[in-house]
Design a protein around this motif. Structure first.
Motif, PDB file in Angstrom:
ATOM      1  N   ALA A   1       3.923   7.082   6.505  1.00 29.28           N
ATOM      2  CA  ALA A   1       3.797   5.266   7.000  1.00 29.28           C
ATOM      3  C   ALA A   1       2.158   4.981   7.315  1.00 29.28           C
TER       4      ALA A   1
ATOM      5  N   PHE B   1       0.225  -2.394   3.391  1.00 32.87           N
ATOM      6  CA  PHE B   1       0.289  -3.638   4.012  1.00 32.87           C
ATOM      7  C   PHE B   1      -1.159  -4.250   4.961  1.00 32.87           C
TER       8      PHE B   1
ATOM      9  N   GLU C   1       6.568  11.686   7.036  1.00 34.18           N
ATOM     10  CA  GLU C   1       6.944  10.784   7.328  1.00 34.18           C
ATOM     11  C   GLU C   1       5.569   9.986   8.147  1.00 34.18           C
TER      12      GLU C   1
ATOM     13  N   LYS D   1       1.224   1.188   5.814  1.00 37.31           N
ATOM     14  CA  LYS D   1       0.720   0.253   6.995  1.00 37.31           C
ATOM     15  C   LYS D   1      -0.599  -0.206   6.166  1.00 37.31           C
TER      16      LYS D   1
ATOM     17  N   GLN E   1      12.938  -0.785   4.952  1.00 37.88           N
ATOM     18  CA  GLN E   1      11.693  -1.606   5.120  1.00 37.88           C
ATOM     19  C   GLN E   1      12.863  -3.205   4.401  1.00 37.88           C
TER      20      GLN E   1
ATOM     21  N   ILE F   1       0.567 -18.779  -1.985  1.00 37.98           N
ATOM     22  CA  ILE F   1      -0.128 -18.431  -2.789  1.00 37.98           C
ATOM     23  C   ILE F   1       0.290 -17.822  -3.698  1.00 37.98           C
TER      24      ILE F   1
ATOM     25  N   ARG G   1      13.860   4.195   2.046  1.00 36.37           N
ATOM     26  CA  ARG G   1      12.884   3.704   3.343  1.00 36.37           C
ATOM     27  C   ARG G   1      12.727   2.622   2.824  1.00 36.37           C
TER      28      ARG G   1
ATOM     29  N   ARG H   1       8.222 -11.357  -0.231  1.00 32.32           N
ATOM     30  CA  ARG H   1       7.172 -11.697   0.028  1.00 32.32           C
ATOM     31  C   ARG H   1       6.924 -10.974   1.271  1.00 32.32           C
ATOM     32  N   LEU H   2       7.297 -10.252   2.280  1.00 31.44           N
ATOM     33  CA  LEU H   2       6.200  -9.049   3.321  1.00 31.44           C
ATOM     34  C   LEU H   2       6.452  -8.000   2.618  1.00 31.44           C
ATOM     35  N   THR H   3       7.034  -7.214   1.598  1.00 28.64           N
ATOM     36  CA  THR H   3       7.737  -6.148   1.752  1.00 28.64           C
ATOM     37  C   THR H   3       7.409  -6.098  -0.045  1.00 28.64           C
ATOM     38  N   ARG H   4       6.694  -7.326  -0.786  1.00 30.23           N
ATOM     39  CA  ARG H   4       6.324  -7.296  -2.584  1.00 30.23           C
ATOM     40  C   ARG H   4       7.382  -6.521  -3.521  1.00 30.23           C
TER      41      ARG H   4
ATOM     42  N   ILE I   1       3.217  -5.196  10.464  1.00 33.27           N
ATOM     43  CA  ILE I   1       1.345  -5.530  10.175  1.00 33.27           C
ATOM     44  C   ILE I   1       1.912  -6.040   8.636  1.00 33.27           C
ATOM     45  N   ALA I   2       2.193  -6.231   7.908  1.00 34.50           N
ATOM     46  CA  ALA I   2       2.414  -7.035   6.727  1.00 34.50           C
ATOM     47  C   ALA I   2       2.703  -8.112   7.075  1.00 34.50           C
ATOM     48  N   ALA I   3       3.840  -8.837   8.016  1.00 35.80           N
ATOM     49  CA  ALA I   3       3.785 -10.482   9.278  1.00 35.80           C
ATOM     50  C   ALA I   3       1.621 -10.606   9.368  1.00 35.80           C
ATOM     51  N   GLY I   4       1.839  -9.501   9.862  1.00 43.07           N
ATOM     52  CA  GLY I   4      -0.133  -9.837  10.475  1.00 43.07           C
ATOM     53  C   GLY I   4       0.373 -10.462  11.974  1.00 43.07           C
TER      54      GLY I   4
ATOM     55  N   LEU J   1      -8.172 -14.757   0.847  1.00 42.95           N
ATOM     56  CA  LEU J   1      -8.106 -15.668   0.001  1.00 42.95           C
ATOM     57  C   LEU J   1      -7.943 -17.061   0.268  1.00 42.95           C
TER      58      LEU J   1
ATOM     59  N   GLN K   1      -2.694  -6.092   2.254  1.00 42.53           N
ATOM     60  CA  GLN K   1      -1.726  -7.053   1.524  1.00 42.53           C
ATOM     61  C   GLN K   1      -2.284  -8.205   2.144  1.00 42.53           C
ATOM     62  N   ASN K   2      -1.808  -8.529   3.645  1.00 44.63           N
ATOM     63  CA  ASN K   2      -2.087  -9.116   4.914  1.00 44.63           C
ATOM     64  C   ASN K   2      -4.134  -9.529   4.302  1.00 44.63           C
TER      65      ASN K   2
ATOM     66  N   GLU L   1       7.090  -1.389  12.402  1.00 42.73           N
ATOM     67  CA  GLU L   1       5.409  -1.583  12.995  1.00 42.73           C
ATOM     68  C   GLU L   1       4.685  -2.335  11.324  1.00 42.73           C
ATOM     69  N   GLU L   2       5.121  -1.487  10.266  1.00 45.67           N
ATOM     70  CA  GLU L   2       5.089  -1.998   9.029  1.00 45.67           C
ATOM     71  C   GLU L   2       5.284  -3.626   8.795  1.00 45.67           C
ATOM     72  N   MET L   3       6.176  -3.441   9.096  1.00 45.83           N
ATOM     73  CA  MET L   3       6.754  -5.178   8.665  1.00 45.83           C
ATOM     74  C   MET L   3       5.560  -6.111   9.857  1.00 45.83           C
TER      75      MET L   3
ATOM     76  N   ASN M   1       8.657   3.307  12.565  1.00 44.61           N
ATOM     77  CA  ASN M   1       7.368   2.929  11.845  1.00 44.61           C
ATOM     78  C   ASN M   1       8.061   1.772  10.883  1.00 44.61           C
TER      79      ASN M   1
END
Lengths: 185, 405
Positions: A126, A133, A122, A130, B140, B337, B136, B239-242, B92-95, A143, A136-137, B88-90, B85
């Motif tokens: 994760a 993501f 897990e 991460k 997400q 974008i 998962r 948009r965050l998860t694509r 990070i994705a959202a910055g 860009l 991606q960010n 936390e992933e989201m 997790n």
């Protein structure tokens, strides 16, 4: 006199305009840097997880020494990489090797039932997420930053103050798509 | 993201002043009804004081109250690593720099909500039912939706709108009770002249109209905004998860669940990802429901094949809805974008083990109830209830003796 004031006002307006562009560029560049830092944190985290993973898996997976050697090799390569491009290259190889390991796990039911391994798996999933993501960010930020540098009129300010385009963090899909080799010995 | 917040702020301000004006008007008219000379001012004063108190309460304690009412318990990473997790992933994705607190509600009905007027003290709460039904990627999607509510500052907007609505409802309630019990103005007998009597009648009619229409108007306004924010959060989540399919599948699973959320009520319903009270409704119910119909949200998410940018969502929304309606603010559409979706994750459900997921969710609830967990070297997880008071526990498989503290 009045023309002088108008002239002065126009100059001030132009300066203000340029200042705002400059500030926008700085903000974007900092966002890119911050996004990169996020990727770096996650990549380090993955590097830290790997010795633990190898340790747990070693006892069960006796036939997959090649994969484990690859993982260790790519890990140290990735840790020594300097530029964004180099890092992307090494990390994608590492992702590929970890993917192969994951496929092979299916053949070891004892390992799949091990709680320590499940927890580790897990964590690994994760961390991979991460990384992607964060990537991606980072790429979104790059860009936007690069767009700003290339577009008129901000390209003038970018040229004056030497703002350079940033590199995208692209994972070459070669390693990930590679079919895991099955050995019958 | 920045533009979304900006436009949300602007919208909050318009809403704020619009509803505030309605509130003051109602206060003035109701006050005048009771006392034509000084009552208007008293009414306005009363309305504002009530609003200030309730706003302050919901601003400073609203999220705590909400979490307490729904029986949510804060969790750390070791309680449910996957949930932690995914959040936390989201993040990070959202910055974004903040990390929302994570809560679990022990309830078999799958649902989730986000709360916290400031992103720094925000929280995401999910039910144990959600954890045991979603894989998962679906989890997400749900967390991304909630994260979007936080990032877009929806909670602040909905909190203030909700309080306004509450005060207007309370005031018209008081007015009707006053009419019923008091029979009308105390000062009516004193005002003898004909013209003031006429004015009195006008004020009374106006007051009755406002008492009836005020809450309805406020509610329609509130619901319209709430629904728009749901679509927007869906768009942001895609948009965050694509991977819009994840959220679409999750919504489908939540909609198909037969469990009913125990702790939800009329006030907390708009906070959840899917309305916990009403079953998915007919078109007629659209105007008065806090959430868009789930089927429509799923249809839009599934149609996001070529791209998951805000532009794509707006385009698909109009295509499916068949009418032009701005869901995403213009300023965002201009900046957005091109974003390509992830395709090819569809076999993810094959890896999903519902038994394992249910066990994980149950474990999380047990940990919340102070169960102690020990991972034995042989791979067995030993769960020790809080009232177990012997110093040693023996692993049932390998016989290892574990020392307890």
């Amino acid at each position: 006199m009045i023309y002088f004031i108008i002239f002065l006002a126009v100059i001030v307006l132009i300066i203000l305009f340029f200042v705002s562009i400059y500030n926008a560029l700085i903000r974007l560049r900092n966002q890119v840097k911050n996004a990169w830092a996020q990727i770096d944190v996650q990549l380090k985290r993955r590097h830290d997880l790997i010795p633990n993973l190898i340790e747990t898996v070693k006892g069960y997976m006796t036939h997959e020494r090649q994969i484990m050697e690859n993982i260790t090799k790519y890990r140290s390569q990735a840790m020594n990489a300097q530029t964004v491009g180099e890092k992307a290259q090494a990390e994608s190889l590492l992702s590929g090797a970890l993917g192969q390991l994951r496929v092979q796990v299916e053949n070891y039911p004892d390992l799949k039932a091990n709680q320590n391994f499940l927890a580790l798996q897990e964590e690994l999933t994760a961390t991979e997420n991460k990384i992607s993501f964060a990537r991606q960010n980072y790429n979104d930020q790059v860009l936007m930053y690069n767009n700003k540098i290339q577009m008129f009129p901000s390209n003038i300010v970018a040229g004056m103050f030497n703002f350079k385009e940033e590199e995208f963090f692209e994972i070459k899909d070669v390693a990930e798509k590679e079919v895991p080799k099955v050995s019958f010995n | 993201m920045w533009e979304l917040i900006q436009s949300n702020r602007r919208k909050s301000l318009i809403l704020f002043f619009g509803m505030g004006a309605l509130l003051i008007l109602i206060g003035y008219v109701f006050g005048s009804y009771y006392d034509p000379e000084a009552g208007g001012v008293v009414g306005v004063f009363f309305a504002i004081v009530l609003w200030v108190i309730l706003s302050a309460l919901s601003y400073f304690a609203g999220s705590k109250i909400l979490l307490a009412v729904s029986g949510a318990k804060e969790v750390t990473k070791d309680v449910h690593p996957q949930l932690y997790n995914v959040v936390e992933e989201m993040k990070i994705a959202a910055g974004v720099p903040f990390f929302p607190k994570i809560y679990i509600i022990d309830d078999p009905a799958p649902n989730a909500f986000a709360t916290g007027v400031k992103p720094e003290n925000s929280a995401i709460a999910v039910t144990s039912g959600l954890l045991s039904t979603l894989n998962r990627y679906e989890l997400q999607g749900v967390v991304a939706h909630e994260m979007s509510h936080i990032v877009n500052r929806d909670i602040l907007l909905m909190t203030f709108a909700g309080v306004m609505l509450g005060v207007i409802t309370i005031m018209s309630d008081i007015f009707f009770r006053g009419m019923y019990f008091g029979g009308g103005s105390r000062y009516r007998s004193r005002s003898s002249s004909k013209s003031s009597g006429q004015a009195q009648v006008i004020v009374m009619i106006l007051a009755i109209i406002l008492a009836i229409l005020g809450p309805v108007l406020a509610q329609l306004f509130y619901f319209a905004i709430s629904r728009k924010r749901e679509y927007l959060a869906d768009a942001s989540a895609a948009r965050l998860t694509r991977y819009p399919e994840g959220l679409a599948n999750a919504l489908e699973k939540i909609a198909n669940s037969t469990h009913k959320l125990r702790s939800a009520n009329k006030v907390t319903a708009p906070m959840y990802i899917v309305n916990p009270l009403k079953r998915e409704g007919m078109k007629l119910a659209d105007l008065t429901s806090t959430h868009p119909p789930i089927s429509e949200r799923i249809k839009i998410l599934r149609a996001l094949q070529q791209g998951v940018s805000y532009n794509d969502y707006q385009r698909v929304f109009e295509m499916i809805h068949g009418k032009k309606e701005k869901i995403i603010p213009d300023s965002v559409l201009k900046e957005s974008i091109a974003v390509t979706p992830v395709i090819g994750l569809t076999n993810e459900d094959k890896d999903f083990n519902p038994i394992e997921a249910r066990r994980e969710a149950n474990d999380a609830v047990m940990k919340l109830n102070d169960y102690n967990f020990i991972n034995c070297k042989c791979g067995v997880k030993i769960k020790i209830p809080p009232d177990y008071n012997k110093p040693i526990v023996v692993c049932p498989r390998c016989g290892t003796r574990h020392q307890l503290r």
